[in-house]
Motif scaffolding. Structure first.
Motif, PDB file in Angstrom:
ATOM      1  N   VAL A  16       0.831  -1.204   0.000  1.00 38.89           N
ATOM      2  CA  VAL A  16       0.000   0.000   0.000  1.00 38.89           C
ATOM      3  C   VAL A  16       0.867   1.257   0.000  1.00 38.89           C
ATOM      4  O   VAL A  16       0.651   2.187  -0.785  1.00 38.89           O
ATOM      5  N   ILE A  17       1.862   1.282   0.888  1.00 42.86           N
ATOM      6  CA  ILE A  17       2.735   2.455   0.982  1.00 42.86           C
ATOM      7  C   ILE A  17       3.608   2.605  -0.260  1.00 42.86           C
ATOM      8  O   ILE A  17       3.841   3.714  -0.748  1.00 42.86           O
ATOM      9  N   GLY A  18       4.084   1.447  -0.778  1.00 43.69           N
ATOM     10  CA  GLY A  18       5.005   1.476  -1.919  1.00 43.69           C
ATOM     11  C   GLY A  18       4.328   1.390  -3.266  1.00 43.69           C
ATOM     12  O   GLY A  18       5.007   1.281  -4.294  1.00 43.69           O
ATOM     13  N   HIS A  19       2.985   1.409  -3.320  1.00 41.61           N
ATOM     14  CA  HIS A  19       2.223   1.410  -4.573  1.00 41.61           C
ATOM     15  C   HIS A  19       2.507   0.175  -5.434  1.00 41.61           C
ATOM     16  O   HIS A  19       2.609   0.281  -6.661  1.00 41.61           O
ATOM     17  N   SER A  20       2.644  -0.993  -4.782  1.00 40.20           N
ATOM     18  CA  SER A  20       2.890  -2.233  -5.526  1.00 40.20           C
ATOM     19  C   SER A  20       1.685  -3.148  -5.419  1.00 40.20           C
ATOM     20  O   SER A  20       1.419  -3.733  -4.367  1.00 40.20           O
ATOM     21  N   TYR A  21       0.955  -3.305  -6.521  1.00 41.68           N
ATOM     22  CA  TYR A  21      -0.203  -4.187  -6.522  1.00 41.68           C
ATOM     23  C   TYR A  21       0.224  -5.645  -6.446  1.00 41.68           C
ATOM     24  O   TYR A  21      -0.497  -6.479  -5.902  1.00 41.68           O
ATOM     25  N   ALA A  22       1.376  -5.972  -7.015  1.00 37.73           N
ATOM     26  CA  ALA A  22       1.880  -7.341  -6.933  1.00 37.73           C
ATOM     27  C   ALA A  22       2.183  -7.714  -5.486  1.00 37.73           C
ATOM     28  O   ALA A  22       1.921  -8.834  -5.048  1.00 37.73           O
ATOM     29  N   LEU A  23       2.720  -6.775  -4.723  1.00 33.41           N
ATOM     30  CA  LEU A  23       3.044  -7.033  -3.325  1.00 33.41           C
ATOM     31  C   LEU A  23       1.761  -7.147  -2.488  1.00 33.41           C
ATOM     32  O   LEU A  23       1.677  -7.981  -1.577  1.00 33.41           O
ATOM     33  N   ILE A  24       0.771  -6.327  -2.790  1.00 32.50           N
ATOM     34  CA  ILE A  24      -0.521  -6.436  -2.098  1.00 32.50           C
ATOM     35  C   ILE A  24      -1.151  -7.799  -2.398  1.00 32.50           C
ATOM     36  O   ILE A  24      -1.677  -8.476  -1.501  1.00 32.50           O
ATOM     37  N   ALA A  25      -1.093  -8.215  -3.662  1.00 27.85           N
ATOM     38  CA  ALA A  25      -1.626  -9.520  -4.046  1.00 27.85           C
ATOM     39  C   ALA A  25      -0.899 -10.636  -3.302  1.00 27.85           C
ATOM     40  O   ALA A  25      -1.506 -11.619  -2.867  1.00 27.85           O
ATOM     41  N   ASP A  26       0.409 -10.481  -3.160  1.00 26.34           N
ATOM     42  CA  ASP A  26       1.212 -11.439  -2.402  1.00 26.34           C
ATOM     43  C   ASP A  26       0.732 -11.520  -0.955  1.00 26.34           C
ATOM     44  O   ASP A  26       0.655 -12.598  -0.365  1.00 26.34           O
ATOM     45  N   GLY A  27       0.430 -10.369  -0.375  1.00 27.82           N
ATOM     46  CA  GLY A  27      -0.050 -10.332   1.008  1.00 27.82           C
ATOM     47  C   GLY A  27      -1.390 -11.031   1.158  1.00 27.82           C
ATOM     48  O   GLY A  27      -1.632 -11.733   2.146  1.00 27.82           O
ATOM     49  N   ILE A  28      -2.251 -10.848   0.162  1.00 27.11           N
ATOM     50  CA  ILE A  28      -3.556 -11.519   0.191  1.00 27.11           C
ATOM     51  C   ILE A  28      -3.362 -13.033   0.143  1.00 27.11           C
ATOM     52  O   ILE A  28      -4.051 -13.788   0.839  1.00 27.11           O
ATOM     53  N   GLU A  29      -2.414 -13.475  -0.672  1.00 23.84           N
ATOM     54  CA  GLU A  29      -2.155 -14.917  -0.752  1.00 23.84           C
ATOM     55  C   GLU A  29      -1.617 -15.446   0.573  1.00 23.84           C
ATOM     56  O   GLU A  29      -1.922 -16.565   0.983  1.00 23.84           O
ATOM     57  N   SER A  30      -0.806 -14.647   1.270  1.00 23.81           N
ATOM     58  CA  SER A  30      -0.309 -15.075   2.577  1.00 23.81           C
ATOM     59  C   SER A  30      -1.445 -15.228   3.583  1.00 23.81           C
ATOM     60  O   SER A  30      -1.422 -16.121   4.436  1.00 23.81           O
ATOM     61  N   LEU A  31      -2.456 -14.354   3.492  1.00 27.64           N
ATOM     62  CA  LEU A  31      -3.637 -14.503   4.348  1.00 27.64           C
ATOM     63  C   LEU A  31      -4.368 -15.796   4.022  1.00 27.64           C
ATOM     64  O   LEU A  31      -4.850 -16.505   4.924  1.00 27.64           O
ATOM     65  N   ASN A  32      -4.442 -16.125   2.733  1.00 27.47           N
ATOM     66  CA  ASN A  32      -5.053 -17.387   2.329  1.00 27.47           C
ATOM     67  C   ASN A  32      -4.241 -18.567   2.855  1.00 27.47           C
ATOM     68  O   ASN A  32      -4.792 -19.582   3.291  1.00 27.47           O
ATOM     69  N   ASP A  33      -2.904 -18.428   2.802  1.00 25.30           N
ATOM     70  CA  ASP A  33      -2.028 -19.480   3.337  1.00 25.30           C
ATOM     71  C   ASP A  33      -2.272 -19.684   4.827  1.00 25.30           C
ATOM     72  O   ASP A  33      -2.261 -20.815   5.329  1.00 25.30           O
ATOM     73  N   LEU A  34      -2.470 -18.593   5.536  1.00 22.87           N
ATOM     74  CA  LEU A  34      -2.730 -18.662   6.970  1.00 22.87           C
ATOM     75  C   LEU A  34      -4.011 -19.452   7.243  1.00 22.87           C
ATOM     76  O   LEU A  34      -4.032 -20.345   8.101  1.00 22.87           O
ATOM     77  N   PHE A  35      -5.064 -19.137   6.514  1.00 29.58           N
ATOM     78  CA  PHE A  35      -6.336 -19.831   6.685  1.00 29.58           C
ATOM     79  C   PHE A  35      -6.213 -21.293   6.283  1.00 29.58           C
ATOM     80  O   PHE A  35      -6.711 -22.198   6.977  1.00 29.58           O
ATOM     81  N   SER A  36      -5.527 -21.544   5.168  1.00 29.76           N
ATOM     82  CA  SER A  36      -5.353 -22.910   4.682  1.00 29.76           C
ATOM     83  C   SER A  36      -4.568 -23.756   5.681  1.00 29.76           C
ATOM     84  O   SER A  36      -4.903 -24.920   5.925  1.00 29.76           O
ATOM     85  N   SER A  37      -3.513 -23.174   6.259  1.00 29.82           N
ATOM     86  CA  SER A  37      -2.715 -23.906   7.247  1.00 29.82           C
ATOM     87  C   SER A  37      -3.558 -24.267   8.466  1.00 29.82           C
ATOM     88  O   SER A  37      -3.403 -25.343   9.045  1.00 29.82           O
ATOM     89  N   GLY A  38      -4.468 -23.369   8.853  1.00 25.42           N
ATOM     90  CA  GLY A  38      -5.357 -23.649   9.977  1.00 25.42           C
ATOM     91  C   GLY A  38      -6.264 -24.827   9.682  1.00 25.42           C
ATOM     92  O   GLY A  38      -6.475 -25.702  10.542  1.00 25.42           O
ATOM     93  N   VAL A  39      -6.797 -24.883   8.466  1.00 26.84           N
ATOM     94  CA  VAL A  39      -7.662 -25.999   8.071  1.00 26.84           C
ATOM     95  C   VAL A  39      -6.874 -27.308   8.049  1.00 26.84           C
ATOM     96  O   VAL A  39      -7.354 -28.348   8.517  1.00 26.84           O
ATOM     97  N   VAL A  40      -5.648 -27.258   7.517  1.00 21.09           N
ATOM     98  CA  VAL A  40      -4.804 -28.460   7.474  1.00 21.09           C
ATOM     99  C   VAL A  40      -4.491 -28.942   8.883  1.00 21.09           C
ATOM    100  O   VAL A  40      -4.515 -30.149   9.168  1.00 21.09           O
TER     101      VAL A  40
END
Length: 279
Positions: A16-40
């Motif tokens: 957000v601060i650095g204006h990188s949409y790829a980095l924001i998308a990466d962060g969203i995927e990490s949130l998905n990883d967090l949820f997925s790891s919880g399910v596993v």
């Protein structure tokens, strides 16, 4: 899970601060990883429960269902990132900031180490759910590497190259989709009780043949349940021995398989005379 949560916060904040949409998308995927790891984690805990009156074969299927969820969530995350990155291609935005690059380096190294560790443990335990979680980590590392390349191009190229990180995110999504489909196929195969690798079946035959009195192995059927296998095996013995002697050989085969390192959870042994025709 703690690492994924921390990385998600860092990547989304830096994006957000650095204006990188790829980095924001990466962060969203990490949130998905967090949820997925919880399910596993929950799936593995449930699958470890012993058999009971309602589940005489145990709770191992929970692990296979966890693997299926992990694969589907990986594909969903890749699709979400792809849609957002594609939309960003048609909207002019500010070029990413240089400080997003060292953030991505830390992310790439951390996620690749997590992936390798999880893959090692998935091989040791034959857990498809854990392997799916490992690929969540690796896909995150891949998209981060793509973002690194895209941001570098945007910074070096200057005006007109701002969308390079969006293109990089889309390329990363292709990798995510490819691995997601592979994991999904494997998870569906296990949920449909597909046969294990021929090498494992041959190893079972070898153990059974090593029992004194076993003349040949007529049939082996196995299905994965959690981190182990349920199976039935038809062993052929000398047709002239007593029923009691044949029964004893069957018990010895059962004990040998349960005590082996082949992760056999339960085995039913059917004894046949060696002269009998195959059924």
């Amino acid at each position: 899970m703690v690492t994924n949560g921390s990385l998600a916060a860092v990547k989304i904040g830096a994006g957000v601060i650095g204006h990188s949409y790829a980095l924001i998308a990466d962060g969203i995927e990490s949130l998905n990883d967090l949820f997925s790891s919880g399910v596993v984690l929950i799936a593995l805990r449930v699958s470890a429960k012993p058999p009971d009156a309602d589940h005489p074969y145990g709770h191992g299927k929970a692990e296979q269902l966890g693997a299926l969820f992990s694969a589907i969530s990986l594909l969903a995350a890749g699709g979400t990132i792809a849609v957002q990155s594609f939309q960003n291609l048609f909207h002019r935005h500010t070029s990413p900031a240089w400080f997003t690059l060292p953030v991505l380096v830390v992310v790439i190294v951390t996620k690749e180490l997590l992936s390798r560790y999880a893959l090692q443990k998935s091989d040791e335990t034959t857990s498809a759910a854990l392997k799916g979680d490992a690929w969540h980590h690796r896909s995150d590392a891949i998209t981060s590497a793509a973002a690194f390349v895209g941001i570098t191009i945007a910074l070096i190229g200057g005006p007109g190259f701002e969308k390079a990180d969006d293109v990089a995110a889309l390329l990363g999504c292709i990798v995510i989709g490819y691995n997601g489909v592979k994991l999904l196929n494997n998870a569906l195969y296990e949920n449909m009780e597909g046969a294990p690798a021929p090498e494992l079946i041959e190893a079972v035959r070898t153990v059974a043949r090593g029992v004194r009195g076993v003349r040949e192995i007529e049939k082996v059927r196995m299905k994965k349940s959690g981190l182990g296998y349920h199976m039935d095996i038809h062993v052929q013995v000398d047709g002239t021995i007593s029923v009691e002697a044949g029964h004893a050989i069957g018990h010895e085969v059962q004990a040998a398989l349960l005590q082996s390192n082949l992760r056999v959870l339960d085995v039913v042994v059917h004894v046949e005379p060696v002269r009998a025709r195959s059924s």
